[in-house]
Design an enzyme around this catalytic site. Structure first.
Site, mmCIF file in Angstrom:
data_model
loop_
_atom_site.group_PDB
_atom_site.id
_atom_site.type_symbol
_atom_site.label_atom_id
_atom_site.label_comp_id
_atom_site.label_asym_id
_atom_site.label_seq_id
_atom_site.Cartn_x
_atom_site.Cartn_y
_atom_site.Cartn_z
ATOM 1 N N PHE A 94 0.837 -1.197 0.000
ATOM 2 C CA PHE A 94 0.000 0.000 0.000
ATOM 3 C C PHE A 94 0.865 1.237 0.000
ATOM 4 O O PHE A 94 1.878 1.308 0.692
ATOM 5 C CB PHE A 94 -0.857 0.062 1.264
ATOM 6 C CG PHE A 94 -1.931 -0.975 1.337
ATOM 7 C CD1 PHE A 94 -3.151 -0.768 0.720
ATOM 8 C CD2 PHE A 94 -1.720 -2.149 2.032
ATOM 9 C CE1 PHE A 94 -4.152 -1.722 0.800
ATOM 10 C CE2 PHE A 94 -2.713 -3.110 2.120
ATOM 11 C CZ PHE A 94 -3.934 -2.899 1.500
ATOM 12 N N ASP A 95 0.428 2.220 -0.753
ATOM 13 C CA ASP A 95 0.992 3.537 -0.601
ATOM 14 C C ASP A 95 0.268 4.127 0.615
ATOM 15 O O ASP A 95 -0.862 3.755 0.899
ATOM 16 C CB ASP A 95 0.684 4.351 -1.860
ATOM 17 C CG ASP A 95 1.244 5.738 -1.767
ATOM 18 O OD1 ASP A 95 2.442 5.859 -1.499
ATOM 19 O OD2 ASP A 95 0.489 6.695 -1.957
#
Ligand code: ADP
Ligand code: MG
Length: 666
Positions: free
Chosen positions: A337-338
């Site tokens: 995930f960013d």
């Protein structure tokens, strides 16, 4: 998978050739019905006067009515020495007539034609449901012309024209609200009936539903380029692109079909020689084998499942750009995930502005707002909002440069100014370091403001963790998936977010290129990874991931264009839905392939000792199996719904002020 390839499947259900089916549909139904009546009449007459010429006549007519096209294309293929499905079935039917089983020969053709038609219909239905989804596309618009509002077809409306969207109307074209306020149900795109508030300056999208207020909208795109039209085009393209599994099955069918034909020849020759079985019987058994050799159900097993999965996803606002991605998502062991905008809302709020003696708070805000005017970063939006709130004007900037992962620089009134993290400043005085450390310890993202290379102030910002982020991370863990967070933000904020969410691993302070490197490392360790980001400033890392997923893409063209999978809505839980859907689709694919092979093998084995009649071979081994495979695929959209927040809950969350999220505010 078209009929002309050797051994390939030529059933109407497999190929993307809709026009034919539609044109011939009614005609075919009548022919097959007629053939069935002739066949039934033949059976009655045959019962009364066995082996009579009248019955034979009726059977022959039934066979011709149902199988004329098939026989024609069988002969054509045979002349080119291509063993298509038509050839197999044609030989089986003709052979049955020759060895004195005309009723069965006719049955094979009638059943086969019926199966083809029904398969085509069923597969078309799976494919159509997407078309249905997008047939929602509006046809007319109320356009401002000198005299007033004129009703025109959407393709007659030009970019820059104004359209009126009344309450209850569908938004006719993509555009920007220029007057009025309302809320719009964007379910056609996002799959979620959550009203989205729209006011002047907001984007609205063709196909969505205006709820209570009247809106005047300036059209920004022609109808053929609306978000809806582009998403529909992607889905359609994805449905036609073949996945790795599909290509494998095709190759398999290419081996399997000739193998069964060889088996049929061997049976014909060997049974009389070795077991002394009458030649006519051995031919009959071999003909059953030919029917079974038809790889239709097998070739159908994967694509219908994939189409069904991609369609089910599209209905929920998840655009999957190819069945390979659908396949890969279910296999991935790691989801990356960013942070900003993905695990957090990305709607930051300025919580602290500090200046030194000579540069007061307003001066700091002025410099910051001037520089950020040219940036699309979430930090920029927060800074601009704060400046507006404080009544601070932005000034003109020369030589603006945005440094990804670092900040922004430019010349303001002759001074070289900068705003961003430590990377932009060669040296930061200890007083500012201390202040920065203090704010970061409280979970804030801190950007420094500099003038001529010297730090003169700083701004602290808070982001909000998404409501569904923790549950999603837990949900992924429950599915045996490792979660990793990448961020360009500082170590302290990253640690706080990762801790709060129960993320397995995180890396902070990354430049965009370092995010790509991180994705590569993870790919080396765990195989292809799935990465979720906003698709805009994470584009390089998303591109490097096995599957790049852009979230909250409804207003972002770049995100829709570049990602492999697009979540139109901005619910991070969509990733769970996607993984479940992918796993279910692949489970159905495996079931379909296994059942096809098992049933065909079973019938083939039973056919050799003569336990299978021709009509059984065609009814079970071809028609029944194809049906089973399609029915199994069509059940993919069902029973996958998990406990998503209800629209009401989500709506409430969206309108809740940030400060209320005590739990989630960093
Ligand atoms: P993330 O990985 O959280 O999406 P980015 O790579 O976009 O973060 O940015 C990382 C850091 O770079 C930010 O935390 C900020 O310190 C700085 N930065 C980047 N762009 C800007 C900008 N426009 N204004 C201020 N700071 C910025
Ligand atoms: Mg980002």
């Amino acid at each position: 998978m078209h009929g002309s390839e050797g051994g390939g499947c030529s059933c109407a259900a497999c190929g993307p050739h809709h026009e034919e089916e539609e044109g011939h549909g009614r005609h075919e139904v009548a022919l097959i019905a007629g053939a069935a009546v002739l066949l039934a009449a033949g059976l009655v007459v045959d019962g009364a006067t066995p082996y009579g010429g009248a019955a034979l006549m009726l059977f022959a007519l039934a066979a011709l009515a149902a199988g004329f096209d098939l026989l024609k294309s069988a002969i054509r293929s045979l002349l080119r020495l291509r063993f298509t499905m038509e050839v197999l079935i044609g030989i089986a039917a003709a052979g049955a007539f020759l060895i004195g089983h005309p009723a069965e020969g006719a049955t094979v053709l009638v059943f086969f034609a019926a199966a083809e038609l029904l398969e085509a219909r069923a597969a078309e239905r799976a494919r159509r449901s997407v078309a249905d989804l997008f047939s929602l596309a509006p046809v007319s618009a109320l356009v401002r012309r000198d005299e007033g509002w004129t009703k025109l077809e959407v393709h007659e409306v030009g970019v820059g024209e104004r359209v009126l969207v009344r309450p209850g109307d569908q938004v006719p074209l993509d555009g920007v609200v220029v007057s009025g306020a309302s809320s719009v149900d964007q379910a056609a795109l996002t799959g979620e009936s959550v009203p989205a508030a729209k006011e002047i300056g907001d984007e609205v999208f063709a196909g969505t539903q205006n709820l209570e207020g009247s809106l005047e909208v300036e059209v920004t795109r022609p109808d053929t380029e609306s978000t809806l039209a582009r998403v529909a085009a992607y889905v359609e393209e994805a449905q036609q692109r073949r996945s790795r599994t599909e290509r494998f099955i095709e190759r398999f069918a290419r081996v399997y079909t000739p193998a069964v034909i060889a088996g049929a020849l061997a049976v014909t020759a060997l049974l009389p020689l070795v077991f002394g079985i009458p030649f006519a019987d051995s031919v009959y058994r071999a003909l059953s084998l030919l029917v079974i050799a038809c790889p239709c159900a097998l070739a159908l097993s994967t694509p219908v499942s994939m189409v069904s999965g991609i369609t089910a996803a599209a209905r929920q606002g998840i655009l999957i750009k190819g069945s390979d991605y659908l396949e890969a998502v279910g296999r991935a062991r790691v989801v990356v995930f960013d942070k900003t905008g993905t695990l957090t809302t990305g709607r930051l709020q300025v919580t602290a502005v500090k200046g030194s003696g000579d540069a007061g708070e307003r001066e700091i805000l002025h410099i910051a707002a001037s520089l950020e005017a040219g940036s699309g970063h979430p930090i920029a939006a927060a800074v601009m909002a704060k400046a507006r709130e404080a009544g601070v004007e932005a000034g003109p900037v020369e030589g603006f440069v945005a440094v990804p992962g670092s900040g922004v620089c430019g010349t303001l009134g002759g001074r070289a100014c900068a705003l961003g993290n430590g990377r932009l400043f060669p040296e930061v005085e200890s007083a500012w370091e201390e202040e920065k450390g203090r704010l970061e310890a409280a979970g804030q993202t801190v950007v420094l403001v500099g003038d001529g290379g010297r730090v003169i102030g700083l701004i602290g910002l808070m982001d909000t963790i998404r409501e569904d982020a923790a549950a999603t991370v837990a949900g992924l863990r429950a599915r045996g998936i490792r979660t990793v967070m990448l961020t360009g933000d500082n170590e302290r904020v990253a640690a706080a977010v990762a801790g709060r969410l129960g993320i397995d691993e995180y890396r902070a302070g990354l430049l965009p290129a370092e995010k790509v490197q991180a994705v590569e490392d993870l790919t080396g360790r765990f195989g292809e990874v799935v990465m979720v980001g906003d698709g805009v400033n994470d584009a390089p890392a998303l591109a490097r991931a096995g599957v790049g997923i852009a979230m909250g893409a409804i207003g972002s063209d770049i995100a829709i264009e570049t990602a492999d999978v697009v979540l139109m809505h901005d619910r991070v839980a969509g990733i769970e839905t996607l993984i479940d859907l992918s796993r279910k689709t692949m489970r159905v694919v495996r079931q379909n392939v296994a059942v096809s092979i098992a049933v065909k093998t079973g019938i083939a084995v039973l056919a050799v000792p003569g336990l299978v009649t021709l009509w059984m071979a065609v009814a079970i081994g071809d028609m029944g199996l194809s049906f089973a495979v399609i029915a199994n695929a069509l059940r993919i959209p069902w029973g996958r719904e998990r406990s998503h927040p209800t629209p009401a809950e989500t709506a409430e969350n969206q309108t809740k002020p940030l400060a209320v999220h005590h739990d989630n505010t960093l």
